[in-house]
Design a protein around this motif. Structure first.
Motif, short mmCIF file in Angstrom:
data_model
loop_
_atom_site.label_atom_id
_atom_site.label_comp_id
_atom_site.label_asym_id
_atom_site.label_seq_id
_atom_site.Cartn_x
_atom_site.Cartn_y
_atom_site.Cartn_z
N UNK A 277 9.75 7.06 -3.14
CA UNK A 277 9.37 8.36 -2.60
C UNK A 277 7.93 8.33 -2.11
N UNK A 278 7.04 7.66 -2.88
CA UNK A 278 5.66 7.51 -2.44
C UNK A 278 5.58 6.72 -1.16
N UNK A 279 6.39 5.68 -1.06
CA UNK A 279 6.45 4.87 0.16
C UNK A 279 6.86 5.71 1.36
N UNK A 280 7.82 6.58 1.19
CA UNK A 280 8.29 7.43 2.29
C UNK A 280 7.18 8.37 2.76
N UNK A 295 6.44 -0.10 9.43
CA UNK A 295 5.93 0.15 8.08
C UNK A 295 6.95 -0.35 7.06
N UNK A 296 6.57 -1.35 6.28
CA UNK A 296 7.49 -1.98 5.33
C UNK A 296 6.88 -1.97 3.94
N UNK A 297 7.65 -2.46 2.97
CA UNK A 297 7.12 -2.50 1.60
C UNK A 297 7.52 -3.80 0.91
N UNK A 298 6.74 -4.17 -0.09
CA UNK A 298 7.07 -5.27 -0.99
C UNK A 298 6.65 -4.86 -2.39
N UNK A 299 7.55 -5.01 -3.31
CA UNK A 299 7.25 -4.65 -4.69
C UNK A 299 6.83 -5.89 -5.47
#
Length: 365
Positions: A277-280, A295-299
């Motif tokens: 949700x924070x990423x969004x 815009x992408x993410x990596x955990x």
């Protein structure tokens, strides 16, 4: 700040200060006047735009006042009645709005305690205020679908015809959504019976009702969770969340030492719904300058990284949500040095929108 960011900023103020606001006057000064000025865009100090303690004699009622009247072209357009922030709103609080609605040109009336804003019009009978609002804005639980409708009331784009034309649909959709929400917490017998009789062939006895109350409650909550997860997966562009560990090689971005509480975490990486949700939110802010797919993410084990073009050398932000005591958002300067900022809720990410956009622009340059 754009309109949504201004709403989020006021919502944060309400969240932080509401427990200390005890009177109606304090509610007006702390919450309602900022709503009129920073959200709706009217000058609260210009009596040609905003009239406090607006008076209009109504029949035998003399000298009664409505807290605020918003004027346009010398005519009343919006009436606002305020109550204490510590009091839940009730229709009884709107008695003066009902009377004033019939003797002014206003087509919009607002009842508020600074946290919840109930918007009324005259759908049921001309020049008579409805008993039920067509729109309910809760600053502590903002329904994003309502933001464009609230914006129609602002000074810059005031569009009364558009508001009235969509009011009936908003009224019933809002009531239906609130009714459905209530069934998730305290399901009524009709709700339980509706689903039970479609899956159970026996008689709907008291024993069956008690058995299926918990089953229906559990099933509806699981269904809602499934829908949320499905939408998140779609938004992230795939059926499986990317939980790749961030590259910590010489090419990777240098970061401050990881807190000991982060090092003590389990070695498994778990991407949480709150991180997504924070990423969004960060993605929505960044998309004012870049395409969404950039815009992408990596955990990783100690943080959730948000990147531009899936490139470790282009960090937009990091979410440090692993600690049970305090959450942080990590932001970067022009030298890619990270600074952590404490946040107590996801809404507070909007307060860093300018810094996030600035970082995105640096990476594009």
């Amino acid at each position: 700040m754009d309109f949504a960011e201004s709403l989020a900023a006021l919502a944060l103020k309400v969240r932080n200060q509401k427990d200390g606001i005890q009177t109606e006057e304090a509610t007006k000064n702390a919450f309602v006047m900022p709503f009129i000025s920073s959200i709706l865009g009217y000058d609260v100090f210009d009596p040609l735009e905003v009239v406090p303690e607006f008076t209009a004699d109504v029949g035998v009622k003399r000298g009664e006042k409505v807290d605020y009247a918003i004027m346009r072209g010398g005519e009343v357009q919006i009436l606002i009645e305020c109550k204490k922030s510590i009091e839940p709103l009730r229709i009884e609080h709107a008695s003066q709005l009902f009377r004033y609605f019939t003797v002014t040109n206003a087509r919009i009336a607002v009842l508020t305690n600074g946290e919840v804003y109930q918007f009324y019009t005259d759908l049921d009978a001309p020049n008579r205020m409805d008993e039920k609002p067509f729109l309910v804005l809760d600053l502590l639980d903002i329904d994003e679908t309502l933001i464009p409708e609230v914006r129609k009331l602002t000074k810059d784009v005031f569009d009364l015809n558009s508001i009235i034309s969509s009011a009936e649909e908003l009224k019933y959709i809002g009531q239906i959504k609130r009714t459905i929400a209530a069934q998730f917490t305290e399901p009524q017998d009709e709700w339980i019976r509706f689903f039970t009789t479609r899956v159970y062939e026996g008689a709907f006895t008291q024993k069956v009702r008690e058995q299926f109350t918990s089953l229906v409650t559990k099933a509806t909550k699981q269904f809602l969770n499934d829908q949320v997860n499905a939408r998140l997966k779609t938004a992230l562009g795939g059926s499986n969340f990317d939980s790749t560990i961030a590259d910590e090689s010489a090419d990777a971005i240098s970061s401050k030492p990881v807190a000991q509480e982060d090092l003590d975490r389990d070695t498994e990486i778990e991407t949480t719904l709150e991180e997504l949700e924070g990423y969004q939110i960060v993605k929505a802010i960044a998309c004012s300058d870049v395409k969404p797919q950039q815009v992408t993410h990596r955990d990783a084990k100690s943080y959730f990284a948000i990147l531009l073009d899936n490139n470790n050398r282009k960090p937009i932000a990091r979410l440090h949500f692993n600690s049970k005591k305090q959450k942080y958002i990590g932001l970067f300067d022009s030298d890619k040095n990270e600074t952590r900022h404490p946040i107590d809720s996801l809404d507070e990410i909007y307060l860093h929108a300018a810094a996030i956009r600035g970082t995105v622009k640096l990476h594009q340059g």
